[in-house]
Design an enzyme around this catalytic site. Structure first.
Site, PDB file in Angstrom:
ATOM      1  N   GLU A 161       0.829  -1.207   0.000  1.00 23.77           N
ATOM      2  CA  GLU A 161       0.000   0.000   0.000  1.00 23.77           C
ATOM      3  C   GLU A 161       0.864   1.258   0.000  1.00 23.77           C
ATOM      4  O   GLU A 161       0.507   2.268  -0.628  1.00 23.77           O
ATOM      5  CB  GLU A 161      -0.933  -0.020   1.203  1.00 23.77           C
ATOM      6  CG  GLU A 161      -1.978  -1.125   1.123  1.00 23.77           C
ATOM      7  CD  GLU A 161      -2.978  -1.070   2.259  1.00 23.77           C
ATOM      8  OE1 GLU A 161      -4.142  -0.726   2.008  1.00 23.77           O
ATOM      9  OE2 GLU A 161      -2.577  -1.377   3.405  1.00 23.77           O
ATOM     10  N   GLU A 181      -2.223 -10.735   3.853  1.00 27.39           N
ATOM     11  CA  GLU A 181      -3.243 -10.682   4.891  1.00 27.39           C
ATOM     12  C   GLU A 181      -4.609 -11.147   4.380  1.00 27.39           C
ATOM     13  O   GLU A 181      -5.459 -11.600   5.164  1.00 27.39           O
ATOM     14  CB  GLU A 181      -3.358  -9.266   5.481  1.00 27.39           C
ATOM     15  CG  GLU A 181      -3.884  -8.202   4.518  1.00 27.39           C
ATOM     16  CD  GLU A 181      -2.802  -7.487   3.744  1.00 27.39           C
ATOM     17  OE1 GLU A 181      -2.961  -6.288   3.472  1.00 27.39           O
ATOM     18  OE2 GLU A 181      -1.796  -8.147   3.416  1.00 27.39           O
TER      19      GLU A 181
END
Length: 225
Positions: A161, A181
């Site tokens: 990100e 994740e």
């Protein structure tokens, strides 16, 4: 290749480790700027993010460097806060024309969230941490000058990100990018789903998010990541 870097910042924002240093030697291993003498300026070894201004032929270039080998540059609450300080500092540095986000740890970009730290937080603190990271990455994406993520190793979860929040991404052959994740049923919470779909399209973004599959630098180039 040797470069000169001057450390930027105020003691209030970045701690006791800040002081000006000229003549810091670096090399160009794997095609990326890499610090070779960090001990010379990190008086406070708890500093895990620092900002440098390049000189000579690279005048106008600044770098935000992650340095925490023990956690593979995980995004702790301290690092997340320092990232916002760094962006604010560079937004108020008129001589800076481009910013490079990089790692000073060989073979690592950013492993994402600091899970050991996260496990010790309350649910409210965990939510605040994710919200702060989202806000700080948004600030990075709106930096007044172009930003480049220079990746020389895994960029995972929050690390991916972080790279997506930059205007450009440059990766070495040993870089992999992904959201592991998602394999645990956790959705990227700092804007990764939106930025990923804008870059590579909803269908490809869904495939990477739904599966948690990691992509190599070569595949990232091919799909426009």
């Amino acid at each position: 290749m040797n470069r000169t870097i001057t450390l930027l910042g105020r003691r209030k924002a970045f701690g006791r480790g800040l002081r000006n240093l000229r003549g810091l030697k670096t090399d160009n291993k794997h095609g990326l700027l890499r610090v070779t003498s960090a001990d010379e300026f990190l008086v406070d070894r708890s500093s895990k993010l620092w900002v440098g201004e390049h000189s000579g032929s690279e005048t106008g270039t600044a770098s935000i460097s992650l340095e925490n080998a023990s956690t593979r540059n995980a995004l702790s609450r301290e690092v997340i806060g320092r990232l916002r300080d760094a962006v604010n500092l560079l937004n108020n540095s008129p001589g800076i024309r481009v910013v490079i986000i990089q790692s000073s740890v060989d073979g690592v970009f950013c492993a994402g969230a600091d899970l050991k730290e996260r496990a010790k937080l309350t649910l409210e603190q965990q939510g605040d941490t994710v919200n702060t990271l989202r806000s700080n990455l948004d600030a990075l994406s709106k930096c007044r000058v172009p930003t480049v993520a220079a990746m020389d190793g895994p960029a995972l979860g929050g690390g991916a990100e972080l790279a997506l929040a930059c205007d450009f991404r440059i990766a070495s052959q040993r870089t992999v990018i992904g959201f592991p994740e998602c394999q645990l049923g956790i959705i990227p919470g700092a804007g990764g789903t939106q930025r990923l779909s804008r870059l590579i399209g909803p269908s490809r973004a869904k495939e990477l998010i739904f599966t948690g599959r990691r992509v190599s630098a070569q595949e990232a180039l091919r799909i426009g990541l």
